[in-house]
Scaffold this motif. Structure first.
Motif, PDB file in Angstrom:
ATOM      1  N   TYR A   1       0.733  -1.554  -0.298  1.00  0.00           N
ATOM      2  CA  TYR A   1       0.024   0.196  -0.041  1.00  0.00           C
ATOM      3  C   TYR A   1       0.862   0.960  -0.074  1.00  0.00           C
ATOM      4  O   TYR A   1       1.651   1.351  -0.019  1.00  0.00           O
ATOM      5  N   THR A   2       0.505   2.066  -0.305  1.00  0.00           N
ATOM      6  CA  THR A   2       1.219   3.577  -0.503  1.00  0.00           C
ATOM      7  C   THR A   2      -0.270   4.785   0.020  1.00  0.00           C
ATOM      8  O   THR A   2      -1.533   4.313   0.211  1.00  0.00           O
ATOM      9  N   TYR A   3       0.291   5.619   0.734  1.00  0.00           N
ATOM     10  CA  TYR A   3      -1.194   7.090   0.696  1.00  0.00           C
ATOM     11  C   TYR A   3      -1.846   7.348   0.488  1.00  0.00           C
ATOM     12  O   TYR A   3      -2.658   7.679   0.274  1.00  0.00           O
ATOM     13  N   SER A   4      -1.197   7.050  -0.897  1.00  0.00           N
ATOM     14  CA  SER A   4      -2.317   7.871  -1.877  1.00  0.00           C
ATOM     15  C   SER A   4      -3.076   6.539  -2.778  1.00  0.00           C
ATOM     16  O   SER A   4      -4.311   6.847  -3.550  1.00  0.00           O
ATOM     17  N   ASP A   5      -3.009   5.559  -1.739  1.00  0.00           N
ATOM     18  CA  ASP A   5      -3.893   4.400  -2.251  1.00  0.00           C
ATOM     19  C   ASP A   5      -6.086   4.929  -1.620  1.00  0.00           C
ATOM     20  O   ASP A   5      -5.899   5.142  -0.527  1.00  0.00           O
ATOM     21  N   THR A   6      -6.865   4.907  -2.681  1.00  0.00           N
ATOM     22  CA  THR A   6      -7.825   5.839  -2.187  1.00  0.00           C
ATOM     23  C   THR A   6      -8.143   4.757  -1.348  1.00  0.00           C
ATOM     24  O   THR A   6      -9.997   4.459  -1.036  1.00  0.00           O
TER      25      THR A   6
ATOM     26  N   ARG B   1      -6.074   2.703   7.706  1.00  0.00           N
ATOM     27  CA  ARG B   1      -5.193   4.568   7.830  1.00  0.00           C
ATOM     28  C   ARG B   1      -4.916   4.744   9.230  1.00  0.00           C
ATOM     29  O   ARG B   1      -4.019   5.729   8.907  1.00  0.00           O
TER      30      ARG B   1
END
Length: 214
Positions: A74-79, A86
């Motif tokens: 995952y990345t923080y930009s994965d909505t 989160r």
């Protein structure tokens, strides 16, 4: 003698804190927080999906002795990530940073005691601050565990991208093997913090102010 006995107790507390911090860091990288069982024929792919805080891994059996393993990070930009993951990511990151800062303060306090540089207010404040940080870090880890447990018990789903070939909700899900490790990490951090907060310089220790020579 009492002074060094208390200092030795704090050294043992530092060891507990370090072990708890290592376990918490290990938990962040593991995927077995939740285990999804995908058994129905309508699922995009049959097998297991292990969902962690920073990645998801799917296990698809090919035969009795081998499995295909595929992991997606995952990345923080994965909505598509749900709110609980989160928040847990941030809690675990904060716990790791607070654990490091707490260990730095404890080392500074132990250095003052063993070096004989006793300034009662300063030394006790260092241990107290370190203990508070450890307690908060342990509470953050426990919160992440409880939230993960809540999601599993409510059988909440996750909208993974179609390329992951993971359904929104599995046929059944359960807690993964990482959870007991996270609980142990939180317990050690809390125990270490409480022991550190309890440190007090013995009343019979005289602390003399430093006298500067003119």
């Amino acid at each position: 003698m009492a002074m060094f006995k208390n200092a030795n107790c704090q050294a043992a507390s530092f060891s507990l804190n370090t072990l708890g911090w290592i376990l918490s860091m290990t938990c962040m990288g593991l995927a077995e927080w939740r285990v999804w069982h995908m058994e129905s024929s309508s699922a995009p792919s049959r097998g297991l999906a292990c969902i962690g805080m920073w990645k998801v891994c799917t296990y698809q059996p090919n035969s009795l002795h081998s499995r295909n393993i595929e992991c997606h990070r995952y990345t923080y930009s994965d909505t598509y990530l749900p709110l609980d993951i989160r928040i847990a990511q941030n809690l675990l990151l904060a716990a790791s940073l607070l654990g490091v800062l707490g260990k730095v303060l404890m080392v500074m306090g132990l250095r003052r005691v063993y070096a004989g540089q006793l300034q009662k207010d300063t030394t006790c404040n260092l241990f107290f601050a370190s203990g508070v940080l450890s307690v908060v870090a342990g509470a953050f880890i426990f919160t992440a565990v409880i939230w993960n447990h809540h999601s599993v018990m409510n059988e909440e789903g996750i909208h993974f991208p179609p390329s992951f070939q993971i359904p929104f909700r599995p046929d059944r899900q359960e807690m993964g093997s990482t959870v007991p490790v996270a609980v142990l990490a939180a317990f050690l951090m809390l125990l270490s913090g409480l022991l550190t907060i309890s440190f007090q310089l013995p009343p019979n220790i005289h602390v003399y102010p430093e006298v500067s020579q003119v």
